[in-house]
Design a protein around this motif. Structure first.
Motif, short mmCIF file in Angstrom:
data_model
loop_
_atom_site.label_atom_id
_atom_site.label_comp_id
_atom_site.label_asym_id
_atom_site.label_seq_id
_atom_site.Cartn_x
_atom_site.Cartn_y
_atom_site.Cartn_z
N ILE A 1 52.50 -21.85 -32.21
CA ILE A 1 52.46 -21.31 -33.57
C ILE A 1 51.28 -21.91 -34.33
N GLY A 2 51.08 -23.23 -34.17
CA GLY A 2 49.95 -23.88 -34.84
C GLY A 2 48.62 -23.31 -34.41
N ARG B 1 45.93 -21.16 -36.73
CA ARG B 1 44.53 -21.57 -36.86
C ARG B 1 43.59 -20.43 -36.45
N ILE B 2 43.93 -19.76 -35.35
CA ILE B 2 43.11 -18.64 -34.90
C ILE B 2 43.09 -17.52 -35.94
N MET B 3 44.28 -17.21 -36.50
CA MET B 3 44.36 -16.16 -37.50
C MET B 3 43.63 -16.53 -38.78
N VAL C 1 56.33 -27.03 -27.40
CA VAL C 1 55.42 -26.00 -26.92
C VAL C 1 55.33 -24.86 -27.94
N LYS C 2 56.49 -24.47 -28.48
CA LYS C 2 56.53 -23.37 -29.44
C LYS C 2 55.76 -23.71 -30.70
N ILE C 3 55.95 -24.92 -31.20
CA ILE C 3 55.25 -25.35 -32.42
C ILE C 3 53.75 -25.38 -32.18
N ASP C 4 53.35 -25.90 -30.98
CA ASP C 4 51.93 -25.92 -30.65
C ASP C 4 51.35 -24.51 -30.64
#
Length: 221
Positions: free
Chosen positions: A76-77, A81-83, A71-74
Motif C-alpha cells: 500500500i505504501g 508513493r507511485i500514485m 507485506v500488505k502495508i508495504d
C-alpha cells in the motif's frame, strides 16, 4: 475445553503454497487481514486459558498473518508513493500542455489578426488558394476591447475573493464597518466584466479604457 475457533480466512499449513505471507497479502484486503489477526488473538488467548499454551497451528497462522500484514502495508505504501508521483507528474504535464496550448492560441490569434488586417487594408472579403479560402466575416455580437484595464471602475469588474469561513458567516449575518477592511483585503483578484461593460454602454454610458464594437473573425474553408 471450549471448541476450536474457526478461521475467518481459509489457510493451509506451512507445507502448502497458500501459506506464503506474500500470497496471503495478495489474496486478502487490509481489513480482512486485520479481522483475522483479531480473531487469532482471541483464539490464542482462549487456548492459553484452557490449555496453558497456544497451539502450534494458531501460532503459525498468527505469524504468517503478521508477516502478510507487513507485506500488505508495504504494498500500500509503495502504491501510494507511485500514485503521488504519477499525480504530481500529471499536474506538471497538465500545466506544461496548458502553457503550450496558450502559446499556440496566441499564435493563432496573431496570425488571424494579420490576415484580417490584410483583408481590411485591401478592402477584400476573402483570399483563396488551391486548398483554402480565408474569409473576413463579421461577428454575430459586439466585443469588448479593453485598452486600459486599471481604468475600469469597480462596478464594471468581476471580483474573485478567498474568504475564511468565520468572516463569510459574519458577512452573511451583517456587514458592519469593522468587516469592510478585512473583506476588501480578502479579494484575490478582479478583472473587467465584459457583460457589465456591454450593458453599461448599451444604456448610453461611457467607459474610460474600454470600448464596445462589432469585430470580425477569420473563417477557414
Amino acid at each position: 475445553m471450549g471448541s476450536k475457533a474457526t478461521p475467518l480466512i481459509p489457510f493451509q499449513g506451512t507445507t502448502g503454497a497458500q501459506s506464503s505471507p506474500t500470497l496471503v497479502a495478495a489474496d486478502h484486503s487490509l481489513l480482512e487481514l486485520d479481522s483475522e489477526l483479531d480473531a487469532l488473538l482471541d483464539q490464542i488467548q482462549d487456548e492459553i486459558e484452557e490449555r496453558g499454551e497456544a497451539s502450534a497451528e494458531a501460532m503459525e497462522r498468527f505469524q504468517v498473518f503478521c508477516q502478510a500484514m507487513d507485506v500488505k502495508i508495504d504494498r500500500i505504501g509503495r502504491f501510494l508513493r507511485i500514485m503521488e508521483t504519477r499525480a504530481e507528474y500529471c499536474k506538471k504535464e497538465s500545466a506544461r500542455y496548458a502553457a503550450r496550448a496558450k502559446r499556440a492560441q496566441n499564435k493563432i490569434e496573431r496570425t488571424e489578426s494579420m490576415v484580417l488586417y490584410y483583408l481590411a487594408s485591401h478592402d477584400l472579403k476573402k483570399i483563396e488558394s488551391h486548398e483554402f479560402t480565408l474569409k473576413r466575416n463579421k461577428n454575430f455580437q459586439d466585443s469588448v476591447v479593453i485598452t486600459q484595464p486599471d481604468s475600469i471602475p469597480d462596478d464594471l469588474r468581476r471580483f474573485e475573493a478567498k474568504i475564511d469561513g468565520p468572516l463569510w458567516l459574519d458577512v452573511i449575518d451583517a456587514l458592519p464597518k469593522k468587516l469592510a477592511e478585512p473583506l476588501a483585503a480578502s479579494v484575490k483578484s478582479s478583472e473587467p466584466s465584459n457583460s457589465a461593460i456591454k450593458q453599461h454602454v448599451a444604456n448610453g454610458g461611457v467607459v474610460e479604457g474600454a470600448s464596445v464594437k462589432r469585430g470580425y473573425h477569420l473563417r477557414i474553408e
